[in-house]
Design an enzyme around this catalytic site. Sequence first.
Site, PDB file in Angstrom:
ATOM      1  N   THR A 178       0.869  -1.180   0.000  1.00 37.48           N
ATOM      2  CA  THR A 178       0.000   0.000   0.000  1.00 37.48           C
ATOM      3  C   THR A 178       0.906   1.231   0.000  1.00 37.48           C
ATOM      4  OG1 THR A 178      -0.013   0.196   2.387  1.00 37.48           O
ATOM      5  CG2 THR A 178      -1.710  -1.193   1.422  1.00 37.48           C
ATOM      6  N   GLU A 322      -5.594  -4.082  -0.564  1.00 38.66           N
ATOM      7  CA  GLU A 322      -5.972  -5.159   0.367  1.00 38.66           C
ATOM      8  C   GLU A 322      -7.106  -6.030  -0.165  1.00 38.66           C
ATOM      9  OE1 GLU A 322      -5.270  -2.067   1.166  1.00 38.66           O
ATOM     10  OE2 GLU A 322      -4.432  -1.873   3.181  1.00 38.66           O
ATOM     11  N   LYS A 432     -14.812  16.300  12.734  1.00 42.17           N
ATOM     12  CA  LYS A 432     -15.811  16.227  13.802  1.00 42.17           C
ATOM     13  C   LYS A 432     -16.007  17.612  14.400  1.00 42.17           C
ATOM     14  CE  LYS A 432     -17.520  12.861  16.992  1.00 42.17           C
ATOM     15  NZ  LYS A 432     -17.267  11.786  17.924  1.00 42.17           N
ATOM     16  N   TRP A 437     -20.411  14.678  12.550  1.00 42.72           N
ATOM     17  CA  TRP A 437     -19.471  14.367  11.483  1.00 42.72           C
ATOM     18  C   TRP A 437     -19.712  15.226  10.244  1.00 42.72           C
ATOM     19  CZ3 TRP A 437     -15.877  11.319  13.390  1.00 42.72           C
ATOM     20  CH2 TRP A 437     -16.208  10.378  14.375  1.00 42.72           C
TER      21      TRP A 437
HETATM   22  P1  ADP Z   1      -3.394   3.240  -1.243  1.00 43.89           P
HETATM   23  O1  ADP Z   1      -4.203   2.777  -0.065  1.00 43.89           O
HETATM   24  O2  ADP Z   1      -2.081   2.630  -1.333  1.00 43.89           O
HETATM   25  O3  ADP Z   1      -3.488   4.716  -1.494  1.00 43.89           O
HETATM   26  P2  ADP Z   1      -5.283   1.873  -2.826  1.00 43.89           P
HETATM   27  O4  ADP Z   1      -5.512   1.873  -4.269  1.00 43.89           O
HETATM   28  O5  ADP Z   1      -5.224   0.578  -2.130  1.00 43.89           O
HETATM   29  O6  ADP Z   1      -3.999   2.674  -2.580  1.00 43.89           O
HETATM   30  O7  ADP Z   1      -6.342   2.859  -2.165  1.00 43.89           O
HETATM   31  C1  ADP Z   1      -7.549   2.383  -1.706  1.00 43.89           C
HETATM   32  C2  ADP Z   1      -8.396   3.541  -1.263  1.00 43.89           C
HETATM   33  O8  ADP Z   1      -8.694   4.399  -2.358  1.00 43.89           O
HETATM   34  C3  ADP Z   1      -9.740   3.122  -0.737  1.00 43.89           C
HETATM   35  O9  ADP Z   1      -9.660   2.708   0.597  1.00 43.89           O
HETATM   36  C4  ADP Z   1     -10.560   4.393  -0.927  1.00 43.89           C
HETATM   37  O10 ADP Z   1     -10.365   5.293   0.130  1.00 43.89           O
HETATM   38  C5  ADP Z   1      -9.983   4.985  -2.184  1.00 43.89           C
HETATM   39  N1  ADP Z   1     -10.835   4.653  -3.338  1.00 43.89           N
HETATM   40  C6  ADP Z   1     -10.714   3.608  -4.187  1.00 43.89           C
HETATM   41  N2  ADP Z   1     -11.690   3.619  -5.124  1.00 43.89           N
HETATM   42  C7  ADP Z   1     -12.458   4.703  -4.867  1.00 43.89           C
HETATM   43  C8  ADP Z   1     -13.640   5.267  -5.473  1.00 43.89           C
HETATM   44  N3  ADP Z   1     -14.214   4.735  -6.551  1.00 43.89           N
HETATM   45  N4  ADP Z   1     -14.159   6.384  -4.921  1.00 43.89           N
HETATM   46  C9  ADP Z   1     -13.581   6.953  -3.848  1.00 43.89           C
HETATM   47  N5  ADP Z   1     -12.479   6.474  -3.238  1.00 43.89           N
HETATM   48  C10 ADP Z   1     -11.920   5.364  -3.731  1.00 43.89           C
END
Ligand code: ADP
Length: 534
Positions: A178, A322, A432, A437
């Site tokens: 990640t 993940e 918050k 929220w």
């Molecule tokens: P990293 O965590 O390494 O930045 P990832 O690709 O695993 O890369 O990121 C996953 C995160 O990206 C998700 O937990 C979410 O917050 C965000 N994400 C992924 N797809 C979308 C989407 N379609 N809309 C909004 N957020 C998204």
Amino acid sequence: MQLGAMQDWKLRVTHLLDHAAREHGARELVSHWADGTESRTTWAGIRRDALKMTQALQRIGIQPGDRIATLAMNHHRHLVTWYGAVGAGGILHTINPRLFDDQLEYIVAHAEDRVLLFDKAFAPIVERMRPRWPTIERYVCFDSDEPAIHFEDWIGAENGHAAWADGDENDPCMLCYTSGTTGNPKGVLYTHRSTMLHAISSLQPAVFGMDARTVMMPIVPMFHAASWGLPWAGAAAGAKFVYSAVNDAAVLCDLFRREKVTASAGVPTVWLAFLQEIDRSGMGMPPSLKQVVCGGSAMPSSMIERFMGEGIRVAHAWGMTETSPIGTTGTETWDWDDLSFAEQIGIKAMQGRVPFGVEMRCVDLGDPGIVLPRDGKTAGALQVRGPWVVKRYFKGEKEAVDTGQWFDTGDVAVIHPNGTLQLTDRTKDVIKSGGEWISSVELENAAVGHPAVAEAAAIGVFHPKWDERPLLVVVRKAGVDVGSDDLRAFLATKVAKWWVPDDIVFVDEIPHTGTGKISKKDLRDQFRDFQWAA
Ligand code: ADP
């Protein structure tokens, strides 16, 4: 009890390539290189070369379970490496070249990579990091004979009379880290089985819907979240692949037309550049294009409207490293054809529904014991589970899931009664204010709806009365002006009054992470000492 009496065909990913070479052997794969040249191969050619690579890896003593790393863009030699590395029983580790030096040092040491294959374009990274990468014994360059042996010379020395390493379907095959928005990057170790189930599932019409007629151009890099699994699923489908090692919108648009690309996948930034380019050049939408998958960040409504208005199916997907990474895809609901265009766009702007194989739920932000209703209103912490969801991070001591096998995504969401997921924030980013929220994501989406705003980020900043109040940081579009009061008045028409940021700061640039997402962490550091006007 008596065991079942069906064949023991292990779910190992090399089966995917064997199938592609056998049943779709002549189907083409095109690579556009950084120097502007192009080369063509076939699925049969990928398998032939992958076997040579397996042999080359075995010759230098690579053992099952050893890590083979890549630092490369999208091209067929990178694809050969995916299959060649796993074919030798190794674990493919795709490194994101946009990570910072300290992260690059950390993950190579953590992964204990033994071999690195890289693009010439990343040679400066290799030169710089070499002294800090003591575990790497062998460097191979994909497109040059400097500063390491050329890939074609390396595998060209082999005759390909090799066999894939055998093993269990639960053996690991791929390692992705990640981006580490908090702390060090964490490794997710996919198994042959999880990858195979993810690949088969990807072929559902509701996911990538690929078949032998598909001409797929993955713009999502092969180093990001397993390239959304496309290199594996594409082999099962026998799809044609069009790769570009350069991410230039003009090059991509030209390839779309010349190679008659039918489907593509990428993050919103890429699609934004693509749309600007087809307008700038006056070329218009490539006529062959039928489907666009967009994920990684929220896809703006205006973009969805543009594609759908031109008859292109949009799949707005959510996922993470993940989750291999497919979590949800923007699949149509049963009553889709009865909805108005505006209603359809409204649904597509959300993150869609899960395909078979992923389960999701939201739990209370304060008490994870409370599972929230799917009422389209109550926001909570999003959790998922399924055969391609992480259980434990690589070399991690404790399980990343609770006893019920639910993985906490770190995202905040509501789930609608029809199963549609709508992300509202990341757990760390919700603001918050006075005990209530505020969604930073909704504020940002509203702000970019203003014609003068290029990019916006909302963060919570300490406030003596409300604990936290939203501060909006904005990058203006070139040549367009907007002031704080105008923008606040605009926002007041889009979100609840008490959500409107108390202050707006205009900047030239917003900090981004290695995967191109807004770095709220850096932004919070930057505005730590921000003082609200009296
Ligand atoms: P990293 O965590 O390494 O930045 P990832 O690709 O695993 O890369 O990121 C996953 C995160 O990206 C998700 O937990 C979410 O917050 C965000 N994400 C992924 N797809 C979308 C989407 N379609 N809309 C909004 N957020 C998204």
